[in-house]
Design a protein around this motif. Structure first.
Motif, mmCIF file in Angstrom:
data_model
loop_
_atom_site.group_PDB
_atom_site.id
_atom_site.type_symbol
_atom_site.label_atom_id
_atom_site.label_comp_id
_atom_site.label_asym_id
_atom_site.label_seq_id
_atom_site.Cartn_x
_atom_site.Cartn_y
_atom_site.Cartn_z
ATOM 1 N N VAL A 419 -13.519 -15.243 31.313
ATOM 2 C CA VAL A 419 -12.712 -15.028 32.019
ATOM 3 C C VAL A 419 -12.742 -16.206 32.706
ATOM 4 C CG1 VAL A 419 -11.478 -14.395 34.017
ATOM 5 C CG2 VAL A 419 -10.967 -14.017 31.687
ATOM 6 N N PHE A 420 -14.600 -16.281 32.928
ATOM 7 C CA PHE A 420 -15.644 -16.339 33.630
ATOM 8 C C PHE A 420 -16.241 -17.784 33.188
ATOM 9 C CE2 PHE A 420 -14.177 -11.788 34.927
ATOM 10 C CZ PHE A 420 -14.490 -11.703 36.313
ATOM 11 N N GLY A 421 -16.001 -17.856 32.357
ATOM 12 C CA GLY A 421 -17.371 -19.030 31.271
ATOM 13 C C GLY A 421 -15.856 -20.388 31.478
ATOM 14 N N PRO A 422 -16.451 -21.152 30.701
ATOM 15 C CA PRO A 422 -15.660 -22.268 30.593
ATOM 16 C C PRO A 422 -14.331 -21.830 29.965
ATOM 17 C CG PRO A 422 -17.812 -22.898 29.993
ATOM 18 C CD PRO A 422 -17.696 -20.824 29.942
ATOM 19 N N ILE A 584 -4.720 -16.864 29.340
ATOM 20 C CA ILE A 584 -5.298 -17.424 27.872
ATOM 21 C C ILE A 584 -6.493 -16.602 26.984
ATOM 22 C CG2 ILE A 584 -6.506 -19.244 27.213
ATOM 23 C CD1 ILE A 584 -3.734 -19.762 27.524
ATOM 24 N N ASN A 585 -7.183 -16.331 28.229
ATOM 25 C CA ASN A 585 -8.671 -14.861 27.473
ATOM 26 C C ASN A 585 -8.113 -13.949 27.039
ATOM 27 O OD1 ASN A 585 -10.821 -16.804 27.687
ATOM 28 N ND2 ASN A 585 -10.081 -17.261 28.996
ATOM 29 N N GLU A 586 -6.350 -13.109 28.184
ATOM 30 C CA GLU A 586 -6.237 -12.124 27.307
ATOM 31 C C GLU A 586 -4.861 -11.981 26.125
ATOM 32 O OE1 GLU A 586 -6.441 -9.211 28.121
ATOM 33 O OE2 GLU A 586 -7.176 -9.214 30.474
ATOM 34 N N TYR A 587 -4.704 -13.302 26.071
ATOM 35 C CA TYR A 587 -3.907 -13.710 24.587
ATOM 36 C C TYR A 587 -2.669 -12.530 24.096
ATOM 37 C CZ TYR A 587 -9.040 -15.344 23.227
ATOM 38 O OH TYR A 587 -9.346 -16.447 23.187
ATOM 39 N N TYR A 588 -2.032 -13.512 25.285
ATOM 40 C CA TYR A 588 -0.438 -12.981 25.433
ATOM 41 C C TYR A 588 -0.343 -13.092 23.795
ATOM 42 C CZ TYR A 588 -2.410 -10.365 29.731
ATOM 43 O OH TYR A 588 -3.050 -9.450 30.085
#
Length: 647
Positions: A419-422, A584-588
Motif C-alpha cells: 500500500v505504501f509503495g508504487p 487493490i492491495n487487499e485483493y477483495y
C-alpha cells in the motif's frame, strides 16, 4: 460470450451517488475532466438562496432560462415504437416495485415510471435541475435543504404531488420495508419536515456537499399505490403486483407474461415541456422482451424483432453482427466513446473462512491470465483494470503523495506493505512473464497461508480441500471462467462454475451466498456516498447491500470518511487514491477488464441527437433520448431491397 457489464441495481439516477454512471472518453476527455474538477472543487460554499438548479461544486452549467439540455433534441419526433430486449440482464421479472430487495422488478420501471425531485444533467460533474421540485434552498452551513414542489406536478392518477407525498416516499425508502440499498442511499437525510403543502425541508445527519443532490435524487410515488378498494394500504414490501401510482412519463400498457411488458407514454404527463424533459422520452410505446441468453437476444435483433442492442460481447461484436439486414442497411453498428471505467472483477466473498487471508486472495489474482484472454477471445478490444477508479483523476498512480501517506500512516501496521509503495499493477503474462511463473508465486503465497498440495488437492492444516464455486446467470461465461478454473486446478484448487437463473442469482448475491462471482462497480463522476455502501464496514452485514466482498476494515472506513469530508480537489483525490491503494492491495476481487467504447447495434429507422452526453449509460441514453426517424427521412434513406422497418 464475453460480457463487460453486470448492472445489478436499478438504472435510475438515484442509484448512483453524485452522478449517473460516467461514460465519457477517458483518453480524450480526462485532462478537461480534471481541469473542470479543479475549478469546481476550489470554490467556497455559496450563501443560501432559492434556485431552480443546484451543483455540488461551482455553479450549474445551464442558466435559469435554459430550454433543454444540449444533448437533447427538442425537435425530434415524439412518436414511434421502441422494441427493446433485456434490461439489467434479467431473464424474467416478478415485481412492479423496483424499491424492494425481494423479487425482480419489471425492466426499466424505475426510470420510466418514477420521477425524482430534481433531474441530474448528463454533461456536468454533479448538477441538478427543476423537475418535481421547482426550486431549492440550501442552508449556508449545508445542514439542510428546502425544496418547493411545482404546483403543476401530478401523479399518474391526476392527484397533485404534495410535500406530504415526498415525505411519505422518503420515509418509506428509509424504512426496513425497502431495499437496504435505498436505506443507505438516503441515510445522509436525518429527517424530512413538511413546512406547508408545497414545501419540505430535509435535515442532514451532518454537512456534506452532495447531501442536497442526494435529496434531489429522491423518487416520488403516491401513498395510494397498492391501496385496496376498502381504503387500506398494505405494507410497502407487500406491494409488488399493483401498477404504480407514480410520477414519471410512462404507464404500463400491457403485461403478457413475466418476460414481456409494454409501456405507453402518459398523454397527461405534466412535465413533458419542462426544460429537463424537452427532447426526452420520444417513443410513444416501449416494449421489453426478455430472452434467456445473449445469443437469443442477438438473433432476435438480427431478425428485426428488436430495434436496438447494446453489445457486451467482444466476440459477438467482432464476428456475429452480419447478415442480410446488415447488408441491406437496415441494421448498423456504432462505437461510442466510453469514459472513466467501471471496476469489473471476480468478487471474493471474505465471509468464507478460506478467503480471509490476503495471501490466498492474492494467489487467486495471480491465476487470472487476462493477456491470453484479450488476445485469443476479446479481439484486443479490452483494457486491463488496475484501479477502482480507472481512467479518472481519482485513481492511485505511482508512489503515494504526502496527503495520501498522512491518511494511511495511522493504519500502517494493519495494511499490506505494498500500500505504501508504487501502485500495484495487475500481473501480466506478456514475455518475459508467463502464467507459469505467476502460478509459482501463487503456490508460494498459498503455502505461506497454510495451504499445501497433498492427496490430489490443495488442503489446509485440517486436511480440508479448497473448493470454490463460481456462480453466474449468463450462458457463455464459461468461456471466460474455464481457463481461469484450469489455472486454479494447477494449484490444486477444485473450482467449478454453477450457472443459475437470474432471480436466484440475485437472491444469492443479496444474501451473500456465494464464493466468487463476476460483478461491476459502476463509475461515478465524483466519488461520494456510494463508497460507504460499497466498502463501508456497516454495509458488510446488511442483506442486499453493495458491500458484496464483506469488507470490514478500519482503514477503508477512514478513507471513505475522508473522501466524504473533502472540500478541495487535493483532499478528495488524496482520499480516493489512498482508498484505491488499500482496495487493490487487499485483493477483495480479481480485477478483470473494461472496454473503452460502448458498442450499439441498431435499426437505421432510429436516430439519436448530435450531441452525445459525457455521462451516460447506454440503455438509458437510448430509451430516454433516441427517437424514431420521421417517415420522410425513412423513405429517402431505406434501400429498396430492405424489408419493412415498421414495428
Amino acid at each position: 460470450m464475453m460480457r463487460l457489464v453486470k448492472f445489478r441495481l436499478p438504472r435510475a439516477a438515484w442509484t448512483i451517488s453524485c452522478a449517473s454512471a460516467t461514460r465519457q472518453a477517458a483518453t480524450r476527455a480526462a485532462p478537461a475532466f480534471a481541469a473542470a474538477l479543479l475549478g469546481a472543487l476550489s470554490l467556497a460554499v455559496t450563501p443560501a438562496h432559492a434556485a431552480s438548479a443546484i451543483a455540488q461544486y461551482d455553479q450549474p452549467k445551464y442558466p435559469a432560462n435554459f430550454t433543454h439540455f444540449d444533448y437533447a433534441d427538442p425537435d425530434a419526433p415524439a412518436n414511434g415504437y421502441l422494441s427493446f430486449e433485456n434490461h439489467d440482464e434479467l431473464q424474467s421479472y416478478d415485481s412492479l416495485n423496483p424499491f424492494l430487495v425481494r423479487g425482480a422488478p419489471a425492466p426499466d420501471i424505475a426510470n420510466l415510471m418514477f420521477d425524482t425531485l430534481m433531474q441530474r444533467s448528463w454533461d456536468e460533474l454533479a448538477s441538478e435541475y427543476a423537475l418535481i421540485a421547482d426550486d431549492v434552498e440550501v442552508a449556508p452551513d449545508q445542514t439542510s435543504a428546502t425544496f418547493h414542489i411545482n404546483p403543476a406536478a401530478r401523479f399518474s392518477n391526476g392527484d397533485p404531488i404534495t410535500a406530504d407525498d415526498v415525505k411519505y416516499s422518503l420515509d418509506t425508502l428509509k424504512s426496513p420495508q425497502a431495499s437496504p440499498l435505498l436505506n443507505s442511499q438516503f441515510a445522509i437525510i436525518k429527517s424530512a419536515t413538511v413546512l406547508n403543502k408545497s414545501t419540505i425541508r430535509f435535515d442532514f445527519v451532518h454537512p456534506e456537499r452532495d447531501a442536497p443532490l442526494i435529496a434531489g435524487d429522491l423518487p416520488v410515488f403516491s401513498p395510494k399505490w397498492g391501496m385496496t378498494a376498502d381504503g387500506k394500504r398494505p405494507p410497502f414490501d407487500q406491494i409488488s403486483t399493483a401498477a404504480p401510482i407514480a410520477s414519471g412519463p410512462y404507464l404500463i400498457a400491457q403485461r403478457k407474461n413475466d418476460k414481456d411488458i409494454e409501456y405507453v407514454r402518459n398523454p397527461d404527463y405534466w412535465a413533458a415541456n419542462l426544460p429537463t424533459r424537452r427532447g426526452m422520452y420520444r417513443f410513444e410505446r416501449i416494449r421489453f422482451k426478455l430472452y434467456v441468453d445473449q445469443y437469443t437476444q442477438l438473433e432476435a435483433f438480427k431478425a428485426g424483432d428488436a430495434d436496438v442492442k447494446v453489445e457486451y460481447s467482444a466476440t459477438q461484436w467482432a464476428r456475429k453482427y452480419v447478415g442480410k439486414n446488415f447488408d441491406n442497411g437496415l441494421l448498423k453498428q456504432v462505437n461510442v466513446p466510453d469514459g472513466p471505467a467501471q471496476m469489473q472483477g471476480l468478487l471474493i466473498n471474505l465471509r468464507k473462512p478460506m478467503f480471509q487471508d490476503v495471501r490466498v486472495r492474492h494467489a487467486l489474482t495471480l491465476a487470472f491470465d487476462y493477456d491470453w484472454m484479450n488476445r485469443m477471445m476479446f479481439y484486443g478490444q479490452y483494457v486491463r483494470t488496475n484501479s477502482y477508479f480507472d481512467a479518472s483523476p481519482f485513481g492511485a498512480k505511482g508512489m503515494p503523495g504526502p496527503k495520501e501517506l498522512a491518511l494511511l500512516d495511522p493504519f500502517k501496521a494493519s495494511l499490506p506493505a505494498e500500500v505504501f509503495g508504487p501502485m500495484t499493477m495487475q500481473p501480466n503474462t506478456l514475455p518475459p512473464n508467463s502464467l507459469r511463473s505467476n502460478l509459482r508465486q501463487a503456490r508460494d503465497l498459498l503455502a505461506q497461508a497454510g495451504w499445501h498440495y497433498r492427496d490430489g488437492a490443495l488442503r489446509d492444516a485440517n486436511g480440508t480441500p479448497m473448493n470454490i464455486e463460481i456462480i453466474d446467470d449468463q450462458p457463455g461465461m464459461d468461456r471466460l471462467l474455464l481457463p481461469y478454473m484450469q489455472a486454479l486446478g494447477m494449484l490444486g484448487i477444485q473450482a467449478h462454475m454453477r450457472e443459475i437463473d437470474s432471480a436466484l442469482y440475485q437472491k444469492r448475491l443479496d444474501n451473500f451466498e456465494y464464493d466468487m462471482t463476476t460483478y461491476i462497480y459502476n463509475p461515478v463522476t465524483i466519488p461520494g456516498a456510494e463508497l460507504e455502501r460499497r466498502f463501508g464496514s456497516a454495509a458488510a452485514s446488511q442483506i442486499g447491500s453493495e458491500n458484496y466482498p464483506g469488507i470490514k476494515s478500519k482503514a477503508v472506513d477512514a478513507m471513505v470518511r475522508a473522501a466524504l469530508a473533502a472540500n478541495t480537489l487535493d483532499d478528495l483525490e488524496a482520499a480516493t487514491r489512498a482508498l484505491d491503494r488499500i482496495l487493490i492491495n487487499e485483493y477483495y476481487l480479481v480485477p478483470e477488464y473494461y472496454a473503452p467504447n460502448t458498442r450499439i447495434g441498431y435499426k437505421t429507422t432510429l436516430a439519436y441527437p448530435k450531441v452525445i452526453p459525457t455521462t451516460y449509460q447506454a440503455e438509458d441514453w437510448i430509451i430516454d433520448y433516441w427517437y424514431k426517424k420521421p417517415q420522410a427521412a425513412l423513405s429517402a434513406a431505406t434501400p429498396v431491397s430492405a424489408p419493412s422497418a415498421a414495428n
